[in-house]
Scaffold this motif. Structure first.
Motif, PDB file in Angstrom:
ATOM      1  N   GLY A  25      11.854  -2.555   8.527  1.00 17.12           N
ATOM      2  CA  GLY A  25      10.849  -1.492   8.519  1.00 17.12           C
ATOM      3  C   GLY A  25      10.183  -1.343   7.168  1.00 17.12           C
ATOM      4  N   ARG A  26      10.978  -1.433   6.094  1.00 19.80           N
ATOM      5  CA  ARG A  26      10.419  -1.309   4.753  1.00 19.80           C
ATOM      6  C   ARG A  26       9.482  -2.475   4.428  1.00 19.80           C
ATOM      7  NH1 ARG A  26      13.049   2.218   1.148  1.00 19.80           N
ATOM      8  NH2 ARG A  26      14.781   3.356   2.101  1.00 19.80           N
ATOM      9  N   ILE A  27       9.883  -3.680   4.839  1.00 13.75           N
ATOM     10  CA  ILE A  27       9.046  -4.860   4.588  1.00 13.75           C
ATOM     11  C   ILE A  27       7.735  -4.745   5.351  1.00 13.75           C
ATOM     12  CG2 ILE A  27       8.869  -7.347   4.965  1.00 13.75           C
ATOM     13  CD1 ILE A  27      11.922  -7.462   4.475  1.00 13.75           C
ATOM     14  N   HIS A  28       7.817  -4.313   6.623  1.00 14.75           N
ATOM     15  CA  HIS A  28       6.611  -4.153   7.435  1.00 14.75           C
ATOM     16  C   HIS A  28       5.676  -3.116   6.817  1.00 14.75           C
ATOM     17  CE1 HIS A  28       4.071  -4.210  10.965  1.00 14.75           C
ATOM     18  NE2 HIS A  28       4.242  -2.914  11.134  1.00 14.75           N
ATOM     19  N   THR A  29       6.251  -2.007   6.350  1.00 13.89           N
ATOM     20  CA  THR A  29       5.439  -0.963   5.720  1.00 13.89           C
ATOM     21  C   THR A  29       4.776  -1.479   4.448  1.00 13.89           C
ATOM     22  OG1 THR A  29       6.861   0.779   6.610  1.00 13.89           O
ATOM     23  CG2 THR A  29       5.493   1.353   4.715  1.00 13.89           C
ATOM     24  N   ALA A  30       5.534  -2.239   3.659  1.00 17.21           N
ATOM     25  CA  ALA A  30       4.974  -2.800   2.427  1.00 17.21           C
ATOM     26  C   ALA A  30       3.844  -3.773   2.722  1.00 17.21           C
ATOM     27  CB  ALA A  30       6.077  -3.496   1.630  1.00 17.21           C
ATOM     28  N   GLN A  31       4.010  -4.579   3.789  1.00 20.74           N
ATOM     29  CA  GLN A  31       2.948  -5.506   4.172  1.00 20.74           C
ATOM     30  C   GLN A  31       1.685  -4.758   4.568  1.00 20.74           C
ATOM     31  OE1 GLN A  31       5.092  -7.646   7.243  1.00 20.74           O
ATOM     32  NE2 GLN A  31       5.294  -9.461   5.947  1.00 20.74           N
ATOM     33  N   GLN A  32       1.838  -3.675   5.331  1.00 19.00           N
ATOM     34  CA  GLN A  32       0.686  -2.875   5.746  1.00 19.00           C
ATOM     35  C   GLN A  32      -0.013  -2.252   4.550  1.00 19.00           C
ATOM     36  OE1 GLN A  32       2.587  -0.249   8.675  1.00 19.00           O
ATOM     37  NE2 GLN A  32       1.462  -1.311  10.283  1.00 19.00           N
ATOM     38  N   ARG A  33       0.775  -1.725   3.612  1.00 16.96           N
ATOM     39  CA  ARG A  33       0.189  -1.104   2.421  1.00 16.96           C
ATOM     40  C   ARG A  33      -0.547  -2.137   1.577  1.00 16.96           C
ATOM     41  NH1 ARG A  33       5.244   2.805   0.520  1.00 16.96           N
ATOM     42  NH2 ARG A  33       4.920   4.434   2.104  1.00 16.96           N
ATOM     43  N   ALA A  34       0.038  -3.336   1.478  1.00 22.47           N
ATOM     44  CA  ALA A  34      -0.613  -4.387   0.701  1.00 22.47           C
ATOM     45  C   ALA A  34      -1.940  -4.794   1.344  1.00 22.47           C
ATOM     46  CB  ALA A  34       0.311  -5.588   0.574  1.00 22.47           C
ATOM     47  N   ALA A  35      -1.922  -4.934   2.679  1.00 22.10           N
ATOM     48  CA  ALA A  35      -3.154  -5.304   3.384  1.00 22.10           C
ATOM     49  C   ALA A  35      -4.212  -4.229   3.226  1.00 22.10           C
ATOM     50  CB  ALA A  35      -2.856  -5.545   4.860  1.00 22.10           C
ATOM     51  N   LEU A  36      -3.797  -2.963   3.311  1.00 22.34           N
ATOM     52  CA  LEU A  36      -4.741  -1.862   3.156  1.00 22.34           C
ATOM     53  C   LEU A  36      -5.316  -1.833   1.743  1.00 22.34           C
ATOM     54  CD1 LEU A  36      -6.089   0.634   4.370  1.00 22.34           C
ATOM     55  CD2 LEU A  36      -4.081   1.968   3.688  1.00 22.34           C
ATOM     56  N   GLU A  41     -10.002  -2.795  -1.877  1.00 20.28           N
ATOM     57  CA  GLU A  41     -10.638  -3.480  -2.987  1.00 20.28           C
ATOM     58  C   GLU A  41     -11.849  -4.277  -2.515  1.00 20.28           C
ATOM     59  OE1 GLU A  41     -10.096  -3.384  -6.266  1.00 20.28           O
ATOM     60  OE2 GLU A  41      -8.661  -1.773  -5.885  1.00 20.28           O
ATOM     61  N   LEU A  42     -11.710  -4.961  -1.374  1.00 21.08           N
ATOM     62  CA  LEU A  42     -12.802  -5.765  -0.844  1.00 21.08           C
ATOM     63  C   LEU A  42     -13.993  -4.896  -0.471  1.00 21.08           C
ATOM     64  CD1 LEU A  42     -13.787  -8.575   0.145  1.00 21.08           C
ATOM     65  CD2 LEU A  42     -12.857  -7.960   2.384  1.00 21.08           C
ATOM     66  N   VAL A  43     -13.723  -3.808   0.260  1.00 18.08           N
ATOM     67  CA  VAL A  43     -14.801  -2.909   0.671  1.00 18.08           C
ATOM     68  C   VAL A  43     -15.462  -2.284  -0.551  1.00 18.08           C
ATOM     69  CG1 VAL A  43     -15.304  -0.742   1.866  1.00 18.08           C
ATOM     70  CG2 VAL A  43     -13.839  -2.459   2.954  1.00 18.08           C
ATOM     71  N   GLY A  44     -14.654  -1.900  -1.532  1.00 20.42           N
ATOM     72  CA  GLY A  44     -15.214  -1.336  -2.762  1.00 20.42           C
ATOM     73  C   GLY A  44     -16.098  -2.327  -3.496  1.00 20.42           C
ATOM     74  N   LEU A  45     -15.655  -3.575  -3.551  1.00 26.07           N
ATOM     75  CA  LEU A  45     -16.457  -4.617  -4.196  1.00 26.07           C
ATOM     76  C   LEU A  45     -17.771  -4.819  -3.458  1.00 26.07           C
ATOM     77  CD1 LEU A  45     -16.854  -7.022  -6.163  1.00 26.07           C
ATOM     78  CD2 LEU A  45     -15.587  -8.430  -4.503  1.00 26.07           C
ATOM     79  N   TYR A  46     -17.715  -4.917  -2.144  1.00 27.90           N
ATOM     80  CA  TYR A  46     -18.926  -5.127  -1.357  1.00 27.90           C
ATOM     81  C   TYR A  46     -19.898  -3.963  -1.524  1.00 27.90           C
ATOM     82  CZ  TYR A  46     -17.007  -9.206   1.109  1.00 27.90           C
ATOM     83  OH  TYR A  46     -16.519 -10.442   1.431  1.00 27.90           O
ATOM     84  N   TRP A  47     -19.365  -2.743  -1.569  1.00 29.99           N
ATOM     85  CA  TRP A  47     -20.244  -1.583  -1.762  1.00 29.99           C
ATOM     86  C   TRP A  47     -20.922  -1.648  -3.141  1.00 29.99           C
ATOM     87  CZ3 TRP A  47     -20.623   2.405  -5.266  1.00 29.99           C
ATOM     88  CH2 TRP A  47     -21.475   3.453  -4.914  1.00 29.99           C
ATOM     89  N   HIS A  48     -20.154  -2.025  -4.153  1.00 25.92           N
ATOM     90  CA  HIS A  48     -20.715  -2.114  -5.510  1.00 25.92           C
ATOM     91  C   HIS A  48     -21.808  -3.177  -5.574  1.00 25.92           C
ATOM     92  CE1 HIS A  48     -20.812  -1.899  -9.887  1.00 25.92           C
ATOM     93  NE2 HIS A  48     -20.798  -3.225  -9.898  1.00 25.92           N
TER      94      HIS A  48
END
Length: 351
Positions: A25-36, A41-48
């Motif tokens: 469960g902790r690994i899955h949560t960490a993976q989700q947080r990393a993906a988010l 960062e990607l969306v922020g870069l594209y907006w900039h």
């Protein structure tokens, strides 16, 4: 055949299984947080990038060709980074133009993958519509396909529009949530039935396509059963469709009428609500509500009938064939076009 590993043959120590579940469960949560975090960062870069394009075109009078030049230079500078096609740069510019506030982008828009945002830009024309569907997509964790379906079927225009007596029969805020949980009309063209389909045919087809019907009903509905049996005074009765609403914490009885709404339909529906409250619902469940789906209705007659009903009910029409207007497209290249380019042209979709 190789011998099994000695480790796999040994029974795990006491508490190991529970510990493994917790670690997974902790690994899955960490993976989700990393993906988010990566997506933010990607969306922020594209907006900039989009904001810079807008600002420089406005202040320095750069024409549209600067996007082609920028795409070429960025690809040369970052050959391993995807997403710098001219089409995607145009989406970045449209993204910054649609949501000019960096705070909104960082706190709300960045919760969706980039191509969800492109779908909103591609299929909707106003800020109000884009914001509404964006918030719904975040709240209900819609896939991009589901988001596109909800836009194309005009969910915003249909939500909360069924005729109900919830304000008079349910306490707040439950009455508000119940009203927003129903829509009008319900779009059932996925059933593949003709206009003259009988009630039992519609009911059977809905159960066969229950996943799509639950999507059409909206978030929170859980399917309980079809032709649910209740016995009252030794007589047998059968409820067309029974659901449970997870947010309202109550049962929802759905009755289907193949013709025009008649006031006596509510008498039958009210009887079923009473039976469910008496025989099925628990003390922790809220009052059962009813939804009558009919082919057509006279709005004034329906309003009068609901006033006389002591049970919380709603009335809505259903449509067996596609009759809702197609959403107007923007002048941007379609989401399908840009996806095709990113896939076939050496750039991969970044979701």
């Amino acid at each position: 055949m190789s011998a099994a590993s000695p480790v796999s043959l040994r029974p795990p120590p006491s508490g190991y299984a529970e510990w493994l579940v917790d670690l997974k469960g902790r690994i899955h949560t960490a993976q989700q947080r990393a993906a988010l975090a990566v997506n933010r960062e990607l969306v922020g870069l594209y907006w900039h990038i989009g904001s810079e394009i807008l600002a420089r075109q406005a202040k320095q009078g750069w024409g549209a060709r600067v996007i082609d030049r920028l795409a070429q230079d960025l690809r040369s500078a970052f050959p391993d980074m995807k997403g710098f096609s001219p089409r995607n740069l145009k989406y970045m510019r449209a993204f910054a133009q649609a949501w000019p506030e960096p705070e909104f982008v960082q706190q709300v828009a960045a919760q969706l993958p980039w191509f969800h945002l492109c779908t909103l830009l591609d299929k909707l024309k106003t800020r109000a519509e884009r914001d509404w569907y964006l918030v719904q997509a975040v709240e209900h964790n819609w896939s991009r396909n589901v988001l596109a379906i909800q836009i194309e079927t005009r969910l915003k225009d249909r939500s909360g529009t069924a005729l109900t007596n919830f304000d008079a029969r349910l306490p707040k805020p439950q009455s508000d949530l119940a009203r927003e949980s129903l829509k009008d009309p319900y779009r059932l063209d996925f059933l593949g039935l003709g206009k003259e389909a009988e009630e039992r045919d519609i009911e059977s087809a809905l159960v066969q396509h229950i996943t799509q019907f639950l999507l059409e009903l909206g978030a929170g509905f859980a399917y309980v059963g079809r032709q649910v049996h209740v016995e009252v005074g030794g007589d047998d009765f059968f409820i067309d469709l029974l659901f449970y609403h997870l947010k309202l914490r109550c049962y929802v009885v759905v009755e289907i009428k193949a013709g025009k709404f008649k006031p006596e339909h509510l008498g039958q529906l009210g009887f079923y609500l009473t039976a469910v409250d008496a025989q099925i619902k628990s003390e922790h469940d809220g009052a059962t509500i009813g939804l009558l789906l009919c082919k057509t209705k006279n709005k004034v007659v329906a309003e009068y009938a609901l006033r006389d009903s002591s049970r919380p009910m709603g009335i809505a029409e259903y449509q067996l064939i596609e009759s809702l207007p197609t959403t107007l497209q923007t002048s941007l290249p379609s989401i399908e076009q840009i996806e095709q380019e990113l896939t076939d042209g050496g750039e991969e979709e970044q979701e």
